[in-house]
Design a protein around this motif. Sequence first.
Motif: not given
Length: 105
Positions: A73-98
């Motif tokens: 169900a995950v669109k192919n275009a989303v996969v690279p975004l997930i990889k980038k998110l996975n490399s973020l620090s916890d602080t940046d990931l929390h900010f992105f989630a907000e």
Amino acid sequence: MGFRENLKDELKYQDMKVKELADKAAVPKRTIDHYLTENNYMPSAETAVRIAQALHVSVEYLVTGTDPSFSPAVKNAVVPLIKKLNSLSDTDLHFFAEVLDRLTT
């Protein structure tokens, strides 16, 4: 795409040099160079696993360009975004989630 193209793309995506991958995977640089230049030069299963682990991707992704760990169900275009998110620090990931919460509500 095949192993050669997927390996090239992943190295570029991660901004990783062949020497760095060779060190992380404990595979001779010359061997990885062969994978990147020879169309039909495929690694053994053991070597493919070590390369995939060093890149933090699946062997299937390197061979086929698809990753079974992502739901269909995950669109192919989303996969690279997930990889980038996975490399973020916890602080940046929390900010992105907000930010994402604000955009989707």
